[in-house]
Enzyme design. Structure first.
Site, PDB file in Angstrom:
ATOM      1  N   CYS A   1       0.852  -1.203   0.000  1.00 49.48           N
ATOM      2  CA  CYS A   1       0.000   0.000   0.000  1.00 49.48           C
ATOM      3  C   CYS A   1       0.880   1.242   0.000  1.00 49.48           C
ATOM      4  CB  CYS A   1      -0.899  -0.028   1.227  1.00 49.48           C
ATOM      5  SG  CYS A   1      -1.767   1.519   1.500  1.00 49.48           S
TER       6      CYS A   1
ATOM      7  N   CYS B   1       0.573   3.236   3.266  1.00 47.99           N
ATOM      8  CA  CYS B   1       1.305   2.600   4.380  1.00 47.99           C
ATOM      9  C   CYS B   1       2.793   2.888   4.249  1.00 47.99           C
ATOM     10  CB  CYS B   1       1.038   1.099   4.422  1.00 47.99           C
ATOM     11  SG  CYS B   1      -0.585   0.673   5.119  1.00 47.99           S
TER      12      CYS B   1
ATOM     13  N   ASP C   1      -0.746  16.321  -0.925  1.00 52.91           N
ATOM     14  CA  ASP C   1      -1.023  15.518  -2.112  1.00 52.91           C
ATOM     15  C   ASP C   1       0.012  15.840  -3.183  1.00 52.91           C
ATOM     16  OD1 ASP C   1      -3.909  14.034  -3.253  1.00 52.91           O
ATOM     17  OD2 ASP C   1      -2.334  14.575  -4.676  1.00 52.91           O
TER      18      ASP C   1
ATOM     19  N   HIS D   1      -4.411   0.431   8.410  1.00 49.28           N
ATOM     20  CA  HIS D   1      -4.762   0.218   6.994  1.00 49.28           C
ATOM     21  C   HIS D   1      -6.234  -0.184   6.880  1.00 49.28           C
ATOM     22  CE1 HIS D   1      -4.053  -0.792   2.750  1.00 49.28           C
ATOM     23  NE2 HIS D   1      -4.752  -1.895   2.972  1.00 49.28           N
TER      24      HIS D   1
ATOM     25  N   ASN E   1     -13.234   9.952  -1.362  1.00 53.42           N
ATOM     26  CA  ASN E   1     -13.682   9.100  -2.463  1.00 53.42           C
ATOM     27  C   ASN E   1     -13.708   7.650  -1.981  1.00 53.42           C
ATOM     28  OD1 ASN E   1     -13.686  11.350  -4.218  1.00 53.42           O
ATOM     29  ND2 ASN E   1     -11.486  11.121  -4.540  1.00 53.42           N
TER      30      ASN E   1
ATOM     31  N   GLY F   1     -14.607   7.189  -7.246  1.00 59.54           N
ATOM     32  CA  GLY F   1     -13.392   7.877  -7.672  1.00 59.54           C
ATOM     33  C   GLY F   1     -12.167   7.575  -6.826  1.00 59.54           C
TER      34      GLY F   1
ATOM     35  N   HIS G   1      -6.474   3.007   0.737  1.00 61.41           N
ATOM     36  CA  HIS G   1      -6.169   3.203   2.154  1.00 61.41           C
ATOM     37  C   HIS G   1      -6.957   4.469   2.499  1.00 61.41           C
ATOM     38  CE1 HIS G   1      -3.037   3.309   5.629  1.00 61.41           C
ATOM     39  NE2 HIS G   1      -3.906   4.308   5.850  1.00 61.41           N
TER      40      HIS G   1
ATOM     41  N   HIS H   1      -8.606   7.790   3.229  1.00 62.29           N
ATOM     42  CA  HIS H   1      -7.996   9.122   3.360  1.00 62.29           C
ATOM     43  C   HIS H   1      -9.036  10.203   3.167  1.00 62.29           C
ATOM     44  CE1 HIS H   1      -7.582   7.761  -0.824  1.00 62.29           C
ATOM     45  NE2 HIS H   1      -7.724   9.021  -1.192  1.00 62.29           N
TER      46      HIS H   1
END
Ligand code: 5GP
Ligand code: ZN
Length: 119
Positions: free
Chosen positions: A7, A10, A33, A49, A93, A99, A104, A106
């Site tokens: 991931c 992670c 981001d 996770h 999303n 989307g 994981h 967020h």
């Protein structure tokens, strides 16, 4: 669906993939981001996770609450102007049709002067 071992978030949390960190405590990590839609765009993630909002259960309620309470504080720290003239947008999303690209959980927190690339 990603497993913690492969991931990307992670790996960002453990530092094996670099990121621009915004915040960290024992259960939450926040970082900018890499492909921002807005002048201010960071992500708040649980260190645990959890795949998405679709997997959230009652045991996660307090953690999610703490993530939401953190969002406005970090938004101001990152330069969002105060409510009501400024403010921010929170998006999560979920699933392919929602989307979601990274599996994981967020919270996107976006803000700053418009126009934005999306939204
Ligand atoms: P989603 O589409 O799953 O809601 O959002 C995933 C977000 O993660 C996207 O906005 C994307 O730009 C961001 N992202 C994907 N990979 C990385 C990365 O390696 N580093 C950072 N900082 N952000 C990433
Ligand atoms: Zn993960």
């Amino acid at each position: 669906m990603s497993h913690p071992d492969n991931c990307i978030f992670c790996k960002i949390i453990t530092g094996s993939i670099p990121s621009r960190k915004v915040f960290e405590n024992d259960e939450i990590f926040a970082f900018h981001d890499v492909n921002p839609w807005a002048p201010i765009h960071f992500l708040i993630v649980p260190k645990m996770h959890i795949l998405s909002m679709a997997q959230v259960e009652a045991q996660h309620a307090a953690l999610l609450g703490r993530m939401m309470v953190l969002a406005p504080k970090l938004a101001i720290e990152q330069g969002c102007k105060p409510y009501p003239e400024g403010g921010f947008r929170i998006v999560t999303n979920t699933g392919a049709e929602g989307g979601q690209e990274v599996h994981h959980l967020h919270i996107h927190v976006m803000g700053g002067p418009r126009p934005w690339l999306k939204g």
